[in-house]
Design a protein around this motif. Structure first.
Motif, PDB file in Angstrom:
ATOM      1  N   THR A  97       0.885  -1.035  -0.184  1.00  0.00           N
ATOM      2  CA  THR A  97      -0.011   0.280   0.338  1.00  0.00           C
ATOM      3  C   THR A  97       0.562   1.473  -0.330  1.00  0.00           C
ATOM      4  N   ALA A  98       1.726   1.217   0.924  1.00  0.00           N
ATOM      5  CA  ALA A  98       2.655   2.126   0.916  1.00  0.00           C
ATOM      6  C   ALA A  98       3.700   2.527  -0.161  1.00  0.00           C
ATOM      7  N   LYS A 407      -7.737   6.567   4.904  1.00  0.00           N
ATOM      8  CA  LYS A 407      -7.811   7.563   4.357  1.00  0.00           C
ATOM      9  C   LYS A 407      -7.155   8.573   3.664  1.00  0.00           C
ATOM     10  N   ALA A 411      -6.455   3.751  -1.981  1.00  0.00           N
ATOM     11  CA  ALA A 411      -4.880   3.166  -2.181  1.00  0.00           C
ATOM     12  C   ALA A 411      -4.798   1.672  -3.064  1.00  0.00           C
TER      13      ALA A 411
ATOM     14  N   ASP B 121      -1.594  14.954   5.291  1.00  0.00           N
ATOM     15  CA  ASP B 121      -2.426  13.877   5.580  1.00  0.00           C
ATOM     16  C   ASP B 121      -1.351  13.268   4.961  1.00  0.00           C
ATOM     17  N   ASN B 123      -0.168   9.199   5.135  1.00  0.00           N
ATOM     18  CA  ASN B 123      -0.719   8.376   5.579  1.00  0.00           C
ATOM     19  C   ASN B 123       0.084   7.503   5.024  1.00  0.00           C
ATOM     20  N   ASN B 125      -1.130   5.763   1.972  1.00  0.00           N
ATOM     21  CA  ASN B 125      -2.437   5.911   1.187  1.00  0.00           C
ATOM     22  C   ASN B 125      -1.446   6.415   0.666  1.00  0.00           C
ATOM     23  N   THR B 126      -0.891   8.406   1.005  1.00  0.00           N
ATOM     24  CA  THR B 126      -0.498   8.621   0.298  1.00  0.00           C
ATOM     25  C   THR B 126       1.843   8.689   0.781  1.00  0.00           C
ATOM     26  N   PHE B 127       1.436   7.500   1.151  1.00  0.00           N
ATOM     27  CA  PHE B 127       3.356   7.286   1.290  1.00  0.00           C
ATOM     28  C   PHE B 127       3.844   7.066   0.165  1.00  0.00           C
ATOM     29  N   SER B 128       3.495   6.872  -1.490  1.00  0.00           N
ATOM     30  CA  SER B 128       4.249   6.412  -2.216  1.00  0.00           C
ATOM     31  C   SER B 128       4.675   7.685  -2.959  1.00  0.00           C
ATOM     32  N   TRP B 130       5.031  10.708  -1.370  1.00  0.00           N
ATOM     33  CA  TRP B 130       5.674  11.071  -0.943  1.00  0.00           C
ATOM     34  C   TRP B 130       7.380  11.089  -1.416  1.00  0.00           C
ATOM     35  N   PRO B 137      -0.766  15.614   0.367  1.00  0.00           N
ATOM     36  CA  PRO B 137      -1.741  16.424   0.505  1.00  0.00           C
ATOM     37  C   PRO B 137      -2.280  17.105   1.441  1.00  0.00           C
ATOM     38  N   GLU B 145      -7.106  19.729   9.030  1.00  0.00           N
ATOM     39  CA  GLU B 145      -8.301  18.769   9.455  1.00  0.00           C
ATOM     40  C   GLU B 145      -6.899  18.045  10.730  1.00  0.00           C
TER      41      GLU B 145
END
Lengths: 417, 432
Positions: A97-98, A407, A411, B121, B123, B125-128, B130, B137, B145
């Motif tokens: 997922t990462a 969130k 993903a 944000d 986490n 799901n946004t790690f890749s 990053w 985002p 938030e």
């Protein structure tokens, strides 16, 4: 004297030229999290591999479980992480997922892996880890001095367990880590439930179900109605009760096989978990394994070298060593059919005990399922909530945790392929 | 097994070389600033240096945060040299330079980075994104938030305010017992002519000496409901000492409120168990501090007070306590901050967060950060905790602020004049 004065300069010279000597070799960073005995075995594989491939150097680095996970994630940002991570299947969801690992579909093709092994790291149709071994499934341990034959079903088990239990003397018919959801998952499966349902790209935690309620009631009854388990017992407590002969039956994972064998010798009895008399289905534990994960940033000659190393450790020679030296179930079917594996009584018993085990879902949402079920079990077992209320509390906690995990943009591990 | 230490030695040499290089550059930079600070275009040059450094870093792929940091540092250094140092404090500056640089690089920069992260944000799901683009985002419309979410209800019973109140309770209970028991034991150890003082002191210091992790793990085993020492002690004591009274069996420990418990499954019992363990661990620190302070009070002060007719309790109240204050107040403040931020005891007592009901702010933060991989949210959460601690420290400093000496100091008793110890009027009059 002059020599003494010059020796630091020689040392510096030697150190400064050392990188030059290794410069023509391709280095692969290999991170693992295993105990020293396994790490020593891995060193032997590396030595043989490096002899066969003198142009490749494998640098093994050890980390503890959580440290391996967080450090690999962190180092992926700075680009200095491992090329290959050797760890349990449950990191697959997090890493995929990462976006810090790459899919290994091409690497596993035609290798003859047990299909169940591949399921443990399959997300959105892609496999993210190369299996080396299977295991981590729960089994029924007993002392042959106290129990002649492993019970076939829970009715038989409970009848023997009740006769043995004497709480005043600290003796209990059954002992296991009763507040841990990994143990509960076996009961849940026996009643037809599952912690997670995956339909396409939609993953849901399924705690608040009639099946889970029945399974939880069964667990609570073991404590309150049948009174064959202690009021509270964590991992160490259950293990100590078994080692000290104060419990008749003990449910624990295959990772304790060697320790128990050392203590009880031939008197150690191992069996698959019994059938739940009420449903006619066996207690079905989850099964995990050890996998190799390839860094998403590993490219070019490093990737090629990593592939060679993966081919080497999934080859028959290393697979047989995994079976015979580490007493772990090899991931390839070819190795399992080898006479040396079949002759290994301990390993055969572990393989036999795994017949009802189900592959652990690799989805990252399992984290929420575990947390929700943990809260549910604790509240029901402590009597703080009834079983009916506890499953709703567990579901609520899992849903909240899942919202936090899911969130952000949708993903999709596929983006890191 | 053959162990090759050459790679480790090479790494060590490289690291030492880099450190020496950084130190050399820092000293060179300092020297240059001392030479040029009075130059007319000095500040302009600093601004140009900062901007060009920042833009270079940005064009090399760094985030705006890093670039901004690189822009600000030379400009701030320039202003400091131009308007504050003005070419003075050469020696002190050279000695302080390594420490200041360490603080800037290892504390200030990560702090700014964390602050920046708290509005994003980041986490799983946004790690890749990053990793690949160095971007995450914004959290919500204005990046706030994460801060809003900190105060919202989370997983069952884990709302911020419940955890916050538990943390306050945890800190207050522990601090009360640490200071109370520590001071009591110190007073006992400070008894004149006490035989075996060194032995008692050693025994009482043992909890402080034993590694915290080992101590907590041992305690955890003791609290096990079925096989732990605590419950068995309660049971055995009750069995041995129970007696019949008015037709009822009285079990003494149960009668006074001690009952066998599911220490880990009952949230209140778990919290109580964690408090007991932390009190046991923390008392020696306060005891050693108080003992040191007690031993530094001159005996002559007590003798003078005794001549004035002060009774033991009056001597304690008017001599011991005021003279302990300069040592015990900072120690108590440190103790409060450590306890507030004590991750180890709660984390280990709850078996890595397995058992619910005893989480305090830092353990909850740890869970959010490393269990659910919510890095942006955890950054915001840590800044909220930081703000709470800053507020407490500020309030404490306001409350504990000494009033002006001239107004506060009462007339000195004759016997106390030599040491300058204030004695209250009643005490003086008693002795007159």
């Amino acid at each position: 004297m002059k020599m003494k004065l010059h020796s630091p300069y020689f040392l510096c010279l030697a150190l400064s030229t050392a990188p030059l000597q290794a410069a023509d070799k391709v280095q692969i960073n290999f991170w693992e999290q295993d105990p020293p005995a396994v790490a020593a075995e891995i060193d032997k594989w590396i030595t043989v591999f490096q002899k066969q491939n003198p142009q490749i150097q494998v640098i093994r680095q050890h980390y503890e479980n959580e440290e391996l996970r967080t450090k690999f994630l962190r180092s992926s940002v700075t680009g200095d992480g491992a090329d290959i991570v050797y760890g349990p299947n449950d990191v697959a969801g997090v890493f995929a997922t990462a976006g810090v690992i790459q899919s290994v579909d091409k690497l596993i093709a035609g290798k003859g892996f047990n299909p169940a092994s591949l399921e443990m790291t399959k997300i959105d149709g892609n496999v993210w880890g190369v299996p080396l071994s299977e295991g981590s499934h729960l089994m029924l341990y007993y002392n042959k001095d106290l129990v002649k034959k492993a019970p076939e079903d829970t009715k038989a088990m409970l009848s023997e367990a009740k006769a043995f239990t004497d709480a005043k003397q600290g003796k209990y018919g059954l002992a296991f880590f009763q507040s841990e959801p990994y143990w509960f998952a076996a009961f849940q499966a026996a009643f037809g439930g599952a912690p997670l349902t995956v339909k396409g790209k939609v993953t849901k935690v399924t705690i608040d179900t009639p099946e889970t309620q029945k399974a939880l009631q069964f667990l609570v009854d073991l404590k309150d109605k049948d009174k064959v388990i202690p009021a509270e017992c964590n991992y160490d407590c259950a293990k100590n009760l078994f080692l000290s002969g104060k419990t008749l039956f003990h449910i624990n994972g295959d990772w304790e096989l060697n320790a128990y064998k050392e203590k009880f010798g031939d008197k150690l009895g191992i069996a698959a978990l019994p059938i739940v008399s009420e449903t006619g289905k066996p207690l079905a534990p989850m099964m995990g394994g050890r996998f190799l994960f390839l860094n998403a940033g590993t490219k070019g000659e490093k990737l090629e070298a990593s592939r060679k190393f993966v081919d080497f450790v999934t080859g028959k020679m290393v697979q047989l060593r995994i079976a015979n030296q580490l007493n772990s179930i090899p991931a390839t079917l070819e190795a399992r059919q080898d006479p040396s594996v079949k002759a290994n009584a301990l390993l055969s018993a572990a393989i036999d005990a795994s017949r009802n085990a189900k592959p652990m879902p690799p989805q990252v949402e399992m984290r929420s399922a575990w947390d929700g079920m943990r809260i549910m079990i604790q509240r029901a077992m402590s009597g703080k909530e009834t079983v009916a209320v506890a499953i709703k509390t567990g579901q609520k906690a899992a849903d909240e945790s899942m919202r936090a995990l899911q969130k952000g943009p949708e993903a999709s591990p596929a983006k890191a392929k | 097994m053959h162990v090759n230490i050459t790679p480790a030695l090479i790494e060590l040499c490289k690291l030492s070389g880099i450190l020496l290089l950084i130190l050399g550059l820092a000293y060179g930079y300092l020297w240059l600033n001392y030479k040029l600070w009075s130059f007319r275009l000095y500040l302009l040059c600093k601004i140009m240096l900062g901007v060009s450094l920042g833009l270079t870093l940005k064009s090399a792929g760094s985030s705006w945060l890093t670039a901004g940091f690189a822009i600000c540092i030379p400009i701030l250094v320039g202003c400091y040299f131009r308007f504050f140092l003005k070419g003075r404090y050469h020696t002190a500056s050279y000695f302080l330079a390594p420490a200041v640089m360490g603080i800037v690089l290892l504390f200030l920069y990560p702090l700014c980075y964390e602050f920046y992260l708290s509005f994003h944000d980041l986490n799983l799901n946004t790690f890749s994104g990053w990793i690949q683009e160095g971007k995450a985002p914004l959290a919500g419309a204005f990046g706030l938030e994460n801060y809003v979410e900190v105060f919202q209800n989370r997983a069952t019973g884990q709302s911020f305010f419940i955890v916050f109140l538990r943390t306050i309770l945890w800190t207050a209970i522990n601090l009360f017992f640490h200071v109370g028991l520590g001071l009591g034991l110190a007073l006992l150890l400070n008894t004149p002519n006490l035989k075996g003082r060194a032995l008692y002191r050693t025994i009482l210091t043992l909890p402080w000496v034993v590694p915290q992790v080992i101590a907590v793990l041992v305690w955890r085993a003791d609290f096990n409901e079925s096989v732990g020492f605590i419950n068995q002690f309660i049971q055995v004591t009750n069995q041995l000492c129970s007696f019949e009274f008015a037709g009822q069996t009285i079990a003494p420990l149960t009668w006074i409120g001690f009952q066998t418990q599911s220490w880990f499954l009952n949230p209140n019992a778990l919290f109580a168990a964690a408090c007991i363990v932390n009190i046991w661990l923390g008392v020696p620190f306060m005891m050693i501090n108080a003992l040191g302070a007690l031993q530094s009070i001159p005996q002559s002060v007590y003798e003078a007070a005794a001549i004035d007719g002060a009774k033991p309790f009056q001597r304690f109240l008017h001599i011991t306590l005021p003279l302990l204050k300069p040592v015990m107040v900072p120690a108590a403040m440190l103790g409060a901050i450590w306890t507030f931020n004590n991750l180890n005891v709660i984390f280990l007592m709850t078996d890595g967060g397995r058992y619910e009901g005893a989480d305090i702010l830092v353990t909850d933060l740890f869970k959010q950060s490393f269990t659910y991989y919510r890095y942006g949210f955890a950054a915001a959460y840590s800044f909220v905790i930081f703000a709470i601690l800053c507020l407490f420290t500020f309030l404490q400093s306001r409350v504990g602020k000494e009033k002006p000496a001239a107004k506060k100091r009462p007339p000195l008793a004759d016997g106390a004049k030599s040491s300058g110890v204030p004695l209250s009027t009643p005490l003086r009059s008693t002795g007159a």
